[in-house]
Design a protein around this motif. Structure first.
Motif, mmCIF file in Angstrom:
data_model
loop_
_atom_site.group_PDB
_atom_site.id
_atom_site.type_symbol
_atom_site.label_atom_id
_atom_site.label_comp_id
_atom_site.label_asym_id
_atom_site.label_seq_id
_atom_site.Cartn_x
_atom_site.Cartn_y
_atom_site.Cartn_z
ATOM 1 N N LEU A 7 7.068 3.313 5.492
ATOM 2 C CA LEU A 7 6.544 4.652 5.733
ATOM 3 C C LEU A 7 6.903 5.562 4.566
ATOM 4 C CD1 LEU A 7 7.522 5.270 9.469
ATOM 5 C CD2 LEU A 7 5.242 4.820 8.576
ATOM 6 N N SER A 8 5.975 6.430 4.229
ATOM 7 C CA SER A 8 6.254 7.425 3.194
ATOM 8 C C SER A 8 6.803 8.684 3.861
ATOM 9 C CB SER A 8 4.974 7.764 2.429
ATOM 10 O OG SER A 8 4.068 8.439 3.277
ATOM 11 N N THR A 9 7.332 9.574 3.066
ATOM 12 C CA THR A 9 7.835 10.845 3.583
ATOM 13 C C THR A 9 6.701 11.633 4.229
ATOM 14 O OG1 THR A 9 9.457 10.859 1.811
ATOM 15 C CG2 THR A 9 9.149 12.905 2.984
ATOM 16 N N LYS A 10 5.520 11.594 3.630
ATOM 17 C CA LYS A 10 4.355 12.306 4.181
ATOM 18 C C LYS A 10 4.001 11.754 5.556
ATOM 19 C CE LYS A 10 0.604 14.759 4.424
ATOM 20 N NZ LYS A 10 0.722 15.779 5.449
ATOM 21 N N GLU A 11 4.017 10.437 5.695
ATOM 22 C CA GLU A 11 3.716 9.832 6.992
ATOM 23 C C GLU A 11 4.756 10.224 8.032
ATOM 24 O OE1 GLU A 11 1.427 5.730 5.830
ATOM 25 O OE2 GLU A 11 3.595 5.845 5.454
ATOM 26 N N GLU A 13 6.414 13.018 8.120
ATOM 27 C CA GLU A 13 6.170 14.415 8.488
ATOM 28 C C GLU A 13 5.051 14.537 9.517
ATOM 29 O OE1 GLU A 13 5.398 16.341 4.783
ATOM 30 O OE2 GLU A 13 7.507 16.338 4.189
ATOM 31 N N ASP A 14 4.117 13.601 9.518
ATOM 32 C CA ASP A 14 2.986 13.656 10.439
ATOM 33 C C ASP A 14 3.317 13.121 11.827
ATOM 34 O OD1 ASP A 14 1.409 14.757 8.449
ATOM 35 O OD2 ASP A 14 0.570 12.817 7.835
ATOM 36 N N LEU A 15 4.465 12.458 11.975
ATOM 37 C CA LEU A 15 4.848 11.879 13.261
ATOM 38 C C LEU A 15 5.526 12.917 14.151
ATOM 39 C CD1 LEU A 15 6.363 8.480 12.079
ATOM 40 C CD2 LEU A 15 4.101 8.865 13.054
ATOM 41 N N GLN A 19 7.217 9.777 18.598
ATOM 42 C CA GLN A 19 6.781 8.627 17.801
ATOM 43 C C GLN A 19 7.919 8.104 16.933
ATOM 44 O OE1 GLN A 19 3.464 10.686 15.976
ATOM 45 N NE2 GLN A 19 1.989 9.411 17.097
#
Length: 50
Positions: A7-11, A13-15, A19
């Motif tokens: 997982l990236s940091t951006k991903e 942040e979207d969780l 989750q």
């Protein structure tokens, strides 16, 4: 842990918090399963050698 889950940091942040908790629970379960596969019950010979 993010690298292991790919997982990236951006991903991240979207969780949502839920989750993220689900990811952590599944990660811990998978690690425990790996450890169980690599272990065995000790037998009398093992205790004698100890």
């Amino acid at each position: 842990m993010l690298k292991r889950l790919h997982l990236s940091t951006k991903e991240l942040e979207d969780l949502t918090i839920g989750q993220i908790q689900d990811f952590i629970v599944e990660y811990v379960k998978s690690e425990e399963t790996k450890k169980e596969k690599n272990s065995r019950k000790a037998n009398q010979s093992d205790f004698d050698n100890f």
